[in-house]
Design an enzyme around this catalytic site. Sequence first.
Site, PDB file in Angstrom:
ATOM      1  N   ASP A  23      88.423  66.196  12.674  1.00  0.00           N
ATOM      2  CA  ASP A  23      87.514  66.187  11.522  1.00  0.00           C
ATOM      3  C   ASP A  23      88.254  66.626  10.264  1.00  0.00           C
ATOM      4  O   ASP A  23      88.054  67.743   9.759  1.00  0.00           O
ATOM      5  CB  ASP A  23      86.309  67.093  11.800  1.00  0.00           C
ATOM      6  N   LYS A  74      79.288  56.223  16.646  1.00  0.00           N
ATOM      7  CA  LYS A  74      77.855  56.236  16.987  1.00  0.00           C
ATOM      8  C   LYS A  74      77.145  54.985  16.488  1.00  0.00           C
ATOM      9  O   LYS A  74      76.197  55.054  15.692  1.00  0.00           O
ATOM     10  CB  LYS A  74      77.178  57.487  16.412  1.00  0.00           C
ATOM     11  N   HIS A  76      74.717  51.940  15.914  1.00  0.00           N
ATOM     12  CA  HIS A  76      73.276  51.726  16.096  1.00  0.00           C
ATOM     13  C   HIS A  76      72.873  50.588  15.168  1.00  0.00           C
ATOM     14  O   HIS A  76      72.771  50.777  13.954  1.00  0.00           O
ATOM     15  CB  HIS A  76      72.504  53.016  15.748  1.00  0.00           C
ATOM     16  N   ILE A  78      71.606  45.950  15.358  1.00  0.00           N
ATOM     17  CA  ILE A  78      71.097  44.917  16.266  1.00  0.00           C
ATOM     18  C   ILE A  78      72.154  44.676  17.354  1.00  0.00           C
ATOM     19  O   ILE A  78      73.353  44.915  17.136  1.00  0.00           O
ATOM     20  CB  ILE A  78      70.744  43.604  15.523  1.00  0.00           C
ATOM     21  N   PRO A  79      71.720  44.229  18.533  1.00  0.00           N
ATOM     22  CA  PRO A  79      72.630  44.165  19.686  1.00  0.00           C
ATOM     23  C   PRO A  79      73.952  43.435  19.418  1.00  0.00           C
ATOM     24  O   PRO A  79      75.031  43.930  19.741  1.00  0.00           O
ATOM     25  CB  PRO A  79      71.796  43.441  20.754  1.00  0.00           C
ATOM     26  N   GLN A 206      75.206  80.518  15.800  1.00  0.00           N
ATOM     27  CA  GLN A 206      75.008  79.354  16.664  1.00  0.00           C
ATOM     28  C   GLN A 206      74.493  79.792  18.021  1.00  0.00           C
ATOM     29  O   GLN A 206      75.199  80.418  18.786  1.00  0.00           O
ATOM     30  CB  GLN A 206      76.321  78.601  16.845  1.00  0.00           C
ATOM     31  N   GLY A 226      86.577  71.248  17.950  1.00  0.00           N
ATOM     32  CA  GLY A 226      87.304  70.996  16.708  1.00  0.00           C
ATOM     33  C   GLY A 226      87.764  72.269  16.038  1.00  0.00           C
ATOM     34  O   GLY A 226      88.890  72.729  16.235  1.00  0.00           O
TER      35      GLY A 226
HETATM   36  O1  C5P Z   1      82.182  72.573  15.759  1.00  0.00           O
HETATM   37  P1  C5P Z   1      83.397  71.798  16.160  1.00  0.00           P
HETATM   38  O2  C5P Z   1      84.408  71.641  15.078  1.00  0.00           O
HETATM   39  O3  C5P Z   1      83.995  72.230  17.471  1.00  0.00           O
HETATM   40  O4  C5P Z   1      82.791  70.342  16.420  1.00  0.00           O
HETATM   41  C1  C5P Z   1      83.550  69.312  16.983  1.00  0.00           C
HETATM   42  C2  C5P Z   1      82.757  68.038  16.985  1.00  0.00           C
HETATM   43  O5  C5P Z   1      81.577  68.157  17.756  1.00  0.00           O
HETATM   44  C3  C5P Z   1      82.323  67.581  15.604  1.00  0.00           C
HETATM   45  O6  C5P Z   1      83.004  66.356  15.358  1.00  0.00           O
HETATM   46  C4  C5P Z   1      80.842  67.347  15.667  1.00  0.00           C
HETATM   47  O7  C5P Z   1      80.527  66.010  15.360  1.00  0.00           O
HETATM   48  C5  C5P Z   1      80.464  67.615  17.093  1.00  0.00           C
HETATM   49  N1  C5P Z   1      79.379  68.598  17.201  1.00  0.00           N
HETATM   50  C6  C5P Z   1      78.134  68.192  17.621  1.00  0.00           C
HETATM   51  N2  C5P Z   1      77.121  69.087  17.779  1.00  0.00           N
HETATM   52  C7  C5P Z   1      77.317  70.389  17.509  1.00  0.00           C
HETATM   53  C8  C5P Z   1      78.587  70.834  17.080  1.00  0.00           C
HETATM   54  C9  C5P Z   1      79.591  69.892  16.921  1.00  0.00           C
HETATM   55  O8  C5P Z   1      77.933  67.004  17.880  1.00  0.00           O
HETATM   56  N3  C5P Z   1      76.312  71.238  17.689  1.00  0.00           N
END
Ligand code: C5P
Length: 256
Positions: A23, A74, A76, A78-79, A206, A226
Amino acid sequence: MNRAAKPRRTIEAMRKRLIFALDVPTEREALRLVDLLRDEVGLFKVGKQLFVSSGPDIVKKIRRRHAEVFLDLKFHDIPRTVAKAAAEATKLGVSMLDVHAAGSVDMMRQTAREVTKMARLRGIKRPKLLAITVLTSLNREDLDRVGVHSSVENQVARLAKLARLCGMDGVVASPQEVVRIRRECGPRFLIVTPGVRPASADIEDQKRVMTPEQAIRAGAKYLVIGSPIRNAADPAAAARAIVAEMQRGTRLPRKG
Ligand code: C5P
Protein backbone atom coordinates in the site's frame (compact mmCIF):
# COMPACT_ATOMS: atom_id res chain seq x y z
CA MET A 1 14.28 -38.26 8.78
CA ASN A 2 16.45 -35.29 9.55
CA ARG A 3 14.78 -33.85 12.63
CA ALA A 4 16.14 -30.35 12.11
CA ALA A 5 14.53 -30.19 8.66
CA LYS A 6 10.94 -30.21 9.87
CA PRO A 7 10.67 -26.84 11.65
CA ARG A 8 12.48 -25.20 8.73
CA ARG A 9 9.98 -26.73 6.34
CA THR A 10 7.12 -25.44 8.43
CA ILE A 11 8.64 -21.96 8.49
CA GLU A 12 8.94 -22.09 4.70
CA ALA A 13 5.31 -23.22 4.38
CA MET A 14 4.20 -20.37 6.64
CA ARG A 15 6.26 -17.83 4.73
CA LYS A 16 4.34 -18.76 1.56
CA ARG A 17 1.13 -17.97 3.42
CA LEU A 18 2.11 -14.40 4.36
CA ILE A 19 0.88 -11.72 1.95
CA PHE A 20 2.47 -8.29 2.22
CA ALA A 21 0.21 -5.37 1.23
CA LEU A 22 2.10 -2.99 -1.06
CA ASP A 23 0.00 0.00 0.00
CA VAL A 24 2.37 2.67 -1.28
CA PRO A 25 1.83 5.42 -3.87
CA THR A 26 4.76 4.89 -6.22
CA GLU A 27 6.36 2.12 -8.25
CA ARG A 28 9.74 3.07 -6.86
CA GLU A 29 8.69 2.59 -3.25
CA ALA A 30 6.85 -0.63 -4.13
CA LEU A 31 9.86 -2.19 -5.86
CA ARG A 32 12.15 -1.16 -2.99
CA LEU A 33 9.88 -3.12 -0.63
CA VAL A 34 9.72 -6.09 -3.02
CA ASP A 35 13.53 -6.25 -3.12
CA LEU A 36 13.67 -6.03 0.65
CA LEU A 37 10.98 -8.60 1.38
CA ARG A 38 10.85 -11.10 -1.48
CA ASP A 39 12.64 -13.77 0.55
CA GLU A 40 10.50 -13.12 3.63
CA VAL A 41 6.89 -13.23 2.35
CA GLY A 42 4.91 -15.43 -0.05
CA LEU A 43 3.02 -12.84 -2.09
CA PHE A 44 2.80 -9.11 -2.66
CA LYS A 45 -0.66 -7.56 -2.73
CA VAL A 46 -1.14 -4.85 -5.35
CA GLY A 47 -4.23 -2.80 -4.56
CA LYS A 48 -6.07 0.05 -6.23
CA GLN A 49 -3.73 2.86 -5.15
CA LEU A 50 -0.57 1.32 -6.56
CA PHE A 51 -2.31 -0.08 -9.64
CA VAL A 52 -3.82 3.29 -10.54
CA SER A 53 -0.56 5.15 -9.95
CA SER A 54 1.73 2.66 -11.70
CA GLY A 55 -0.44 0.64 -14.10
CA PRO A 56 -0.22 -3.06 -14.99
CA ASP A 57 3.54 -2.72 -15.49
CA ILE A 58 3.99 -2.88 -11.75
CA VAL A 59 2.73 -6.48 -11.80
CA LYS A 60 5.14 -7.38 -14.61
CA LYS A 61 8.04 -5.78 -12.75
CA ILE A 62 7.27 -7.68 -9.55
CA ARG A 63 6.97 -10.94 -11.53
CA ARG A 64 10.33 -10.28 -13.18
CA ARG A 65 11.80 -10.25 -9.68
CA HIS A 66 10.42 -13.80 -9.27
CA ALA A 67 7.88 -12.69 -6.69
CA GLU A 68 4.19 -13.61 -6.68
CA VAL A 69 1.31 -11.13 -6.89
CA PHE A 70 -2.19 -10.97 -5.42
CA LEU A 71 -4.04 -8.43 -7.57
CA ASP A 72 -6.54 -6.92 -5.15
CA LEU A 73 -8.80 -4.86 -7.40
CA LYS A 74 -12.08 -6.28 -6.06
CA PHE A 75 -13.86 -6.42 -9.42
CA HIS A 76 -17.63 -5.81 -9.39
CA ASP A 77 -19.39 -5.17 -12.71
CA ILE A 78 -21.49 -6.97 -15.30
CA PRO A 79 -20.33 -10.58 -15.75
CA ARG A 80 -18.59 -10.18 -19.12
CA THR A 81 -16.63 -7.10 -18.04
CA VAL A 82 -15.33 -8.75 -14.89
CA ALA A 83 -14.55 -12.04 -16.65
CA LYS A 84 -12.53 -10.24 -19.35
CA ALA A 85 -10.66 -8.08 -16.82
CA ALA A 86 -9.82 -11.20 -14.80
CA ALA A 87 -8.54 -12.91 -17.96
CA GLU A 88 -6.21 -9.91 -18.57
CA ALA A 89 -4.97 -10.20 -14.98
CA THR A 90 -4.27 -13.88 -15.66
CA LYS A 91 -2.12 -12.86 -18.64
CA LEU A 92 -0.12 -10.58 -16.36
CA GLY A 93 0.84 -13.67 -14.35
CA VAL A 94 -0.88 -12.91 -11.05
CA SER A 95 -1.22 -15.78 -8.57
CA MET A 96 -4.42 -14.49 -6.94
CA LEU A 97 -7.18 -12.02 -7.79
CA ASP A 98 -10.50 -11.05 -6.26
CA VAL A 99 -14.07 -10.14 -7.21
CA HIS A 100 -17.12 -9.20 -5.14
CA ALA A 101 -19.38 -12.18 -4.41
CA ALA A 102 -22.31 -9.73 -4.46
CA GLY A 103 -21.61 -9.24 -8.18
CA SER A 104 -23.76 -12.34 -8.89
CA VAL A 105 -23.59 -16.04 -9.61
CA ASP A 106 -23.14 -15.36 -13.33
CA MET A 107 -20.32 -12.92 -12.71
CA MET A 108 -18.37 -15.41 -10.60
CA ARG A 109 -19.06 -18.37 -12.92
CA GLN A 110 -18.06 -16.49 -16.09
CA THR A 111 -14.94 -15.20 -14.35
CA ALA A 112 -13.92 -18.72 -13.29
CA ARG A 113 -14.51 -19.96 -16.87
CA GLU A 114 -12.55 -17.17 -18.60
CA VAL A 115 -9.64 -17.35 -16.17
CA THR A 116 -9.35 -21.13 -16.56
CA LYS A 117 -9.52 -20.77 -20.35
CA MET A 118 -6.83 -18.08 -20.44
CA ALA A 119 -4.51 -20.00 -18.11
CA ARG A 120 -4.81 -23.10 -20.34
CA LEU A 121 -4.21 -21.08 -23.47
CA ARG A 122 -1.05 -19.59 -21.99
CA GLY A 123 0.09 -22.82 -20.35
CA ILE A 124 0.31 -21.15 -16.96
CA LYS A 125 -1.05 -22.00 -13.53
CA ARG A 126 -4.58 -20.74 -13.00
CA PRO A 127 -4.63 -17.89 -10.45
CA LYS A 128 -6.54 -18.51 -7.26
CA LEU A 129 -9.91 -16.76 -7.40
CA LEU A 130 -11.11 -15.08 -4.24
CA ALA A 131 -14.46 -13.52 -3.44
CA ILE A 132 -15.05 -10.52 -1.22
CA THR A 133 -18.02 -11.24 1.01
CA VAL A 134 -18.69 -8.22 3.27
CA LEU A 135 -15.98 -5.56 3.40
CA THR A 136 -14.36 -5.39 6.83
CA SER A 137 -15.27 -1.68 6.97
CA LEU A 138 -19.02 -2.45 6.98
CA ASN A 139 -21.18 -3.13 10.02
CA ARG A 140 -24.75 -4.27 10.46
CA GLU A 141 -26.12 -0.74 10.13
CA ASP A 142 -24.31 -0.26 6.81
CA LEU A 143 -25.83 -3.50 5.51
CA ASP A 144 -29.27 -2.45 6.70
CA ARG A 145 -29.00 0.86 4.83
CA VAL A 146 -28.37 -0.93 1.54
CA GLY A 147 -31.27 -3.32 2.10
CA VAL A 148 -29.40 -6.32 3.51
CA HIS A 149 -31.28 -7.17 6.68
CA SER A 150 -28.98 -9.76 8.11
CA SER A 151 -26.09 -9.90 10.55
CA VAL A 152 -22.62 -9.38 9.06
CA GLU A 153 -21.69 -12.95 10.01
CA ASN A 154 -24.73 -14.52 8.34
CA GLN A 155 -24.23 -12.46 5.20
CA VAL A 156 -20.55 -13.42 5.07
CA ALA A 157 -21.45 -17.11 5.44
CA ARG A 158 -24.15 -16.88 2.76
CA LEU A 159 -21.82 -15.22 0.24
CA ALA A 160 -18.91 -17.54 1.05
CA LYS A 161 -21.06 -20.61 0.33
CA LEU A 162 -22.30 -19.02 -2.89
CA ALA A 163 -18.76 -18.18 -3.97
CA ARG A 164 -17.70 -21.77 -3.41
CA LEU A 165 -20.59 -23.06 -5.53
CA CYS A 166 -19.59 -20.65 -8.32
CA GLY A 167 -16.03 -21.96 -8.62
CA MET A 168 -14.20 -19.47 -6.40
CA ASP A 169 -11.21 -20.95 -4.54
CA GLY A 170 -11.82 -18.94 -1.41
CA VAL A 171 -12.77 -15.66 0.22
CA VAL A 172 -11.22 -12.63 1.86
CA ALA A 173 -12.64 -12.36 5.37
CA SER A 174 -11.95 -10.72 8.71
CA PRO A 175 -10.41 -12.91 11.45
CA GLN A 176 -13.75 -13.00 13.32
CA GLU A 177 -15.40 -14.80 10.43
CA VAL A 178 -12.79 -17.50 9.85
CA VAL A 179 -14.18 -20.21 12.14
CA ARG A 180 -17.70 -19.93 10.71
CA ILE A 181 -16.50 -19.98 7.08
CA ARG A 182 -14.21 -22.93 7.75
CA ARG A 183 -17.13 -24.81 9.28
CA GLU A 184 -19.49 -24.03 6.41
CA CYS A 185 -17.15 -24.24 3.43
CA GLY A 186 -14.86 -27.12 4.39
CA PRO A 187 -11.12 -27.58 4.90
CA ARG A 188 -9.95 -26.90 1.35
CA PHE A 189 -11.61 -23.52 0.88
CA LEU A 190 -9.05 -20.69 1.05
CA ILE A 191 -9.55 -17.99 3.65
CA VAL A 192 -7.41 -14.88 3.25
CA THR A 193 -7.44 -12.67 6.32
CA PRO A 194 -6.53 -8.98 6.72
CA GLY A 195 -6.90 -7.22 10.08
CA VAL A 196 -4.03 -9.18 11.65
CA ARG A 197 -1.62 -7.57 14.10
CA PRO A 198 1.54 -9.14 15.53
CA ALA A 199 1.38 -9.87 19.26
CA SER A 200 3.88 -7.07 19.93
CA ALA A 201 1.93 -4.40 17.99
CA ASP A 202 -0.02 -1.57 19.50
CA ILE A 203 -3.54 -2.34 18.29
CA GLU A 204 -4.86 1.07 19.34
CA ASP A 205 -8.64 1.11 19.02
CA GLN A 206 -8.88 -1.76 16.56
CA LYS A 207 -11.10 -4.36 18.15
CA ARG A 208 -11.65 -6.68 15.22
CA VAL A 209 -8.06 -7.90 15.02
CA MET A 210 -6.25 -11.13 15.85
CA THR A 211 -2.60 -12.04 16.17
CA PRO A 212 -1.01 -14.17 13.42
CA GLU A 213 -0.98 -17.17 15.76
CA GLN A 214 -4.69 -16.79 16.55
CA ALA A 215 -5.67 -16.28 12.90
CA ILE A 216 -3.80 -19.41 11.73
CA ARG A 217 -5.21 -21.40 14.63
CA ALA A 218 -8.74 -20.24 13.72
CA GLY A 219 -8.25 -21.67 10.21
CA ALA A 220 -6.97 -18.82 8.02
CA LYS A 221 -4.85 -20.02 5.10
CA TYR A 222 -3.23 -16.70 4.15
CA LEU A 223 -2.69 -13.53 6.19
CA VAL A 224 -2.55 -10.05 4.64
CA ILE A 225 -0.33 -7.70 6.62
CA GLY A 226 0.85 -4.25 5.60
CA SER A 227 1.64 -1.45 8.02
CA PRO A 228 3.19 -3.53 10.85
CA ILE A 229 5.88 -4.64 8.38
CA ARG A 230 6.12 -1.44 6.33
CA ASN A 231 6.47 0.83 9.37
CA ALA A 232 8.92 -1.38 11.24
CA ALA A 233 12.50 -0.17 11.69
CA ASP A 234 13.59 -3.46 10.08
CA PRO A 235 10.76 -4.69 7.79
CA ALA A 236 12.50 -8.00 6.95
CA ALA A 237 12.94 -8.83 10.64
CA ALA A 238 9.30 -7.85 11.30
CA ALA A 239 8.15 -10.22 8.54
CA ARG A 240 10.29 -13.06 9.94
CA ALA A 241 8.83 -12.51 13.41
CA ILE A 242 5.30 -12.69 11.96
CA VAL A 243 6.10 -15.95 10.14
CA ALA A 244 7.37 -17.37 13.45
CA GLU A 245 4.11 -16.31 15.12
CA MET A 246 2.15 -17.98 12.31
CA GLN A 247 4.09 -21.18 12.87
CA ARG A 248 3.10 -21.19 16.53
CA GLY A 249 -0.52 -21.25 15.35
CA THR A 250 0.06 -24.64 13.72
CA ARG A 251 1.19 -26.24 16.99
CA LEU A 252 -1.18 -27.84 19.45
CA PRO A 253 -2.37 -25.26 21.97
CA ARG A 254 -0.65 -25.36 25.34
CA LYS A 255 -2.72 -26.86 28.13
CA GLY A 256 -3.88 -24.80 31.10
O1 C5P B 1 -3.66 -2.62 8.18
P1 C5P B 1 -2.70 -3.25 7.22
O2 C5P B 1 -1.72 -2.30 6.62
O3 C5P B 1 -2.06 -4.51 7.73
O4 C5P B 1 -3.67 -3.71 6.03
C1 C5P B 1 -3.22 -4.50 4.97
C2 C5P B 1 -4.31 -4.65 3.95
O5 C5P B 1 -5.45 -5.29 4.50
C3 C5P B 1 -4.80 -3.34 3.37
O6 C5P B 1 -4.45 -3.37 1.99
C4 C5P B 1 -6.29 -3.32 3.52
O7 C5P B 1 -6.93 -3.23 2.27
C5 C5P B 1 -6.64 -4.65 4.14
N1 C5P B 1 -7.44 -4.49 5.36
C6 C5P B 1 -8.76 -4.87 5.36
N2 C5P B 1 -9.51 -4.79 6.49
C7 C5P B 1 -8.98 -4.32 7.63
C8 C5P B 1 -7.63 -3.93 7.66
C9 C5P B 1 -6.89 -4.01 6.48
O8 C5P B 1 -9.27 -5.32 4.32
N3 C5P B 1 -9.74 -4.27 8.72
